[in-house]
Design a protein around this motif. Structure first.
Motif, PDB file in Angstrom:
ATOM      1  N   LYS A 158       0.834  -1.199   0.000  1.00  0.00           N
ATOM      2  CA  LYS A 158       0.000   0.000   0.000  1.00  0.00           C
ATOM      3  C   LYS A 158       0.872   1.253   0.000  1.00  0.00           C
ATOM      4  CE  LYS A 158      -3.661   2.223   2.719  1.00  0.00           C
ATOM      5  NZ  LYS A 158      -4.468   2.122   3.958  1.00  0.00           N
ATOM      6  N   PHE A 184      -7.490  -2.785  -5.763  1.00  0.00           N
ATOM      7  CA  PHE A 184      -8.400  -3.373  -6.748  1.00  0.00           C
ATOM      8  C   PHE A 184      -7.800  -3.455  -8.153  1.00  0.00           C
ATOM      9  CE2 PHE A 184     -11.155  -1.582  -3.436  1.00  0.00           C
ATOM     10  CZ  PHE A 184     -11.866  -2.723  -3.094  1.00  0.00           C
ATOM     11  N   GLY A 185      -6.494  -3.188  -8.267  1.00  0.00           N
ATOM     12  CA  GLY A 185      -5.852  -3.285  -9.580  1.00  0.00           C
ATOM     13  C   GLY A 185      -5.932  -4.688 -10.153  1.00  0.00           C
ATOM     14  N   ILE A 227      -9.763   1.171 -12.668  1.00  0.00           N
ATOM     15  CA  ILE A 227      -9.230   0.666 -11.396  1.00  0.00           C
ATOM     16  C   ILE A 227      -7.982  -0.202 -11.599  1.00  0.00           C
ATOM     17  CG2 ILE A 227     -11.461   0.734 -10.237  1.00  0.00           C
ATOM     18  CD1 ILE A 227     -11.679  -2.295 -10.710  1.00  0.00           C
ATOM     19  N   ASN A 279      -4.928   0.501 -12.042  1.00  0.00           N
ATOM     20  CA  ASN A 279      -3.722   0.965 -11.339  1.00  0.00           C
ATOM     21  C   ASN A 279      -3.938   1.129  -9.841  1.00  0.00           C
ATOM     22  OD1 ASN A 279      -1.956   1.124 -13.550  1.00  0.00           O
ATOM     23  ND2 ASN A 279      -2.827   3.102 -14.167  1.00  0.00           N
ATOM     24  N   ASP A 280      -5.110   0.770  -9.355  1.00  0.00           N
ATOM     25  CA  ASP A 280      -5.387   0.901  -7.926  1.00  0.00           C
ATOM     26  C   ASP A 280      -4.571  -0.115  -7.136  1.00  0.00           C
ATOM     27  OD1 ASP A 280      -7.387   2.157  -5.857  1.00  0.00           O
ATOM     28  OD2 ASP A 280      -7.375  -0.004  -5.448  1.00  0.00           O
ATOM     29  N   ALA A 281      -4.089   0.301  -5.940  1.00  0.00           N
ATOM     30  CA  ALA A 281      -3.227  -0.566  -5.142  1.00  0.00           C
ATOM     31  C   ALA A 281      -3.949  -1.828  -4.703  1.00  0.00           C
ATOM     32  CB  ALA A 281      -2.718   0.199  -3.919  1.00  0.00           C
TER      33      ALA A 281
END
Length: 551
Positions: free
Chosen positions: A48, A517-518, A511, A513-515
């Motif tokens: 994260k 939900f990537g 999403i 690139n999301d930490a």
């Protein structure tokens, strides 16, 4: 029309049909092989990118507060050189103000002079060019090399992306006939973990035996010196602990404000030696009833004792924790390497028993002591999550299979639909491989990736159902042959299928690139894209023979 003709040619040729099977099989095997070759790596959740992290400082038991302060000051000075760090708070002999993660990581239990905690705040993500976990990895090596004074154990603690746990890898050591034998075995396990290049911040959560000094008042000397006994005890308490001596009343506060008093610098020793304690006591003097100054060191005796270690247990079973964090790696891979090393190096002195998938038991060949090694922490959360989601995926496939059987009254066609849905794993895995290549950090197959894969089953089954139903309709109403009907149905349904795919791809890209939900976004993108290819070529080939049986 070109697509229809192309599909029809494939259906008419056995060679081309078998070639579709072969290409699909090869792609499936290649995708699966990315796991043992570590091209694709699995992890509960990626690291994260947060705006803060903590540092735990643990000197060996019995170290003085001044030694702890020296190590802490060294760490702070090195951290201040980095432009990404905004402010630092240091807490000596205690943990930082508690948050949820700190409760799990036992920050609340810090109360020794040999312990400290440093809270570090860094710039917001938009104001720096490096992620927080890469920054921590960069700072860790420099700080640990320069500030590991007095054999200090310095651990960097990041905010967990998922459920807070004691550490990424927790090795619980049970058994042994005594605390000492259990601790000795835990040290062997810790040494093996240190051999793994991607494991850092390794620590054995067990006290070492160390010498303590106890002050005992010599009553006979106190009487002869004419010093008041209560006054002597109060001075000793003020010198080393401190106490409330008065209160202040303030009209702006609801209760009285206590005045806390402690003699400056008398509580802190230069080191943990007996000589340092005597030197401090010699600086303390009291006036007796005759007005003479009496040195306190003459009125107390210093007794040397061995501090007994703190005993820890879990579920009423005595145990010792060996913890480790990972640096830019999943937990499972260095653990598997460490486990193999345990089996090789400890085999000479211990009889090794594999109790389950990862856990081990060791029986000392000389003493017959048994030690049970149970792995916990984020590693166990990862394994449990993947097992649960894998079970959910299998259940979803079984339910869809029986639903299709009820609808088509055919096990063969239902099996083909389920198989075509399962093959979408090719797209999920290769999408993760591509993301790993184009992103600076490792892109893991995470728990959210599996959630996306489960969600793809319904989409892929719908695509197959559209083609099968339309093919049946064309055969019955238009009197087309099976191959002609399948080719026409596939070509006709390609437009609504590709529109569904593109909608899913564009929505999931938001999403990707999301930490957290990537993995879900990438799984949906890769899975839906390959599902289109599967629907256009694999589904027609696999259903052409079975469709004849139900018409």
């Amino acid at each position: 029309m070109k697509l229809e003709k192309f599909i029809y040619n494939i259906l008419q040729s056995k060679t081309k049909s078998y070639l579709v099977y072969l290409i699909t099989f090869i792609l499936f095997v290649l995708s699966v092989l990315t796991f043992p070759t570590h091209i694709t790596k699995a992890k509960m959740l990626p690291s994260k990118d947060s705006d803060t992290f903590s540092i735990y400082v643990d000197l060996k038991d019995g170290s003085s507060l001044s030694q702890t302060k020296e190590v802490t000051q060294c760490i702070v000075k090195n951290l201040q050189k980095d432009e990404n760090i905004t402010n630092i708070s240091a807490f000596l002999g205690e943990g930082q103000p508690l948050d949820f993660a700190a409760l799990v990581k036992q920050s609340a239990l810090k109360d020794k002079e040999s312990q400290a905690e440093i809270m570090v705040n860094i710039k917001k993500a938009k104001d720096r060019d490096i992620t927080s976990y890469n920054l921590v990895s960069q700072l860790r090596k420099n700080v640990q090399e320069k500030c590991a004074l007095y054999n200090a154990n310095i651990k960097f603690i990041e905010l967990p992306a998922g459920p807070p746990v004691l550490a990424s890898i927790v090795s619980e050591i049970y058994g042994g006939n005594s605390f000492e034998s259990r601790r000795d075995f835990a040290l062997k396990i810790a040494q093996i973990l240190k051999h793994q290049t991607t494991l850092v911040d390794i620590d054995v959560l067990a006290d070492d035996d160390f010498i303590m000094y106890e002050l005992e008042v010599d009553n006979s000397k106190v009487i002869m010196s004419k010093v008041d006994l209560d006054q002597l005890k109060n001075i000793l308490y003020l010198a080393f602990e401190g106490m409330n001596v008065a209160v202040v009343n303030n009209k702006n506060v609801q209760s009285q404000i206590p005045v806390f008093l402690r003699l400056d610098d008398s509580r802190t020793l230069k080191d943990s030696s007996k000589e340092a304690l005597i030197a401090k006591l010699e600086n303390l003097k009291l006036m007796n009833k005759d007005g003479n100054m009496i040195n306190i060191s003459e009125l107390v005796k210093i007794n040397e004792i061995i501090k007994e270690p703190t005993i820890t247990s879990k579920n009423l079973n005595l145990m010792i924790n060996v913890i480790a964090e990972t640096s830019k790696d999943s937990q499972i891979y260095p653990l598997l390497n460490a486990r193999d090393e345990m089996l090789d190096t400890l085999n000479n002195d211990y009889e090794v028993i594999k109790t389950n998938m990862l856990n081990l038991s060791f029986i000392d060949k000389k003493t017959k002591e048994r030690f049970d090694l149970v792995f916990d922490g984020e590693l166990k959360v990862t394994i449990d999550t993947f097992i649960d989601l894998g079970g959910a995926f299998i259940i979803a496939l079984v339910l869809i299979f029986f639903l299709m059987v009820m609808y088509y009254k055919s096990f063969a066609i239902s099996g083909g639909i389920v198989l075509s849905s399962f093959i979408s794993i090719i797209g999920v895995i290769f999408a993760h491989v591509i993301m790993d290549l184009i992103t600076p950090d490792t892109f893991y197959l995470t728990a959210t990736s599996l959630i996306g894969f489960i969600g793809l089953i319904g989409i892929n089954s719908r695509n197959s159902t559209l083609i099968i139903d339309f093919s049946k309709q064309l055969v019955i109403e238009k009197n087309l042959t099976i191959n002609e009907a399948i080719a026409k149905a596939t070509a006709t349904r390609s437009k609504p299928i590709i529109l569904t795919v593109l909608t899913m791809v564009f929505a999931s890209a938001l999403i990707a690139n999301d930490a957290v939900f990537g993995g879900l976004g990438v799984a949906l993108i890769g899975g839906t894209l390959i599902s289109y290819v599967v629907s256009m070529f694999f589904v027609p080939v696999i259903i052409k023979n079975q469709l004849k049986k139900i018409l």
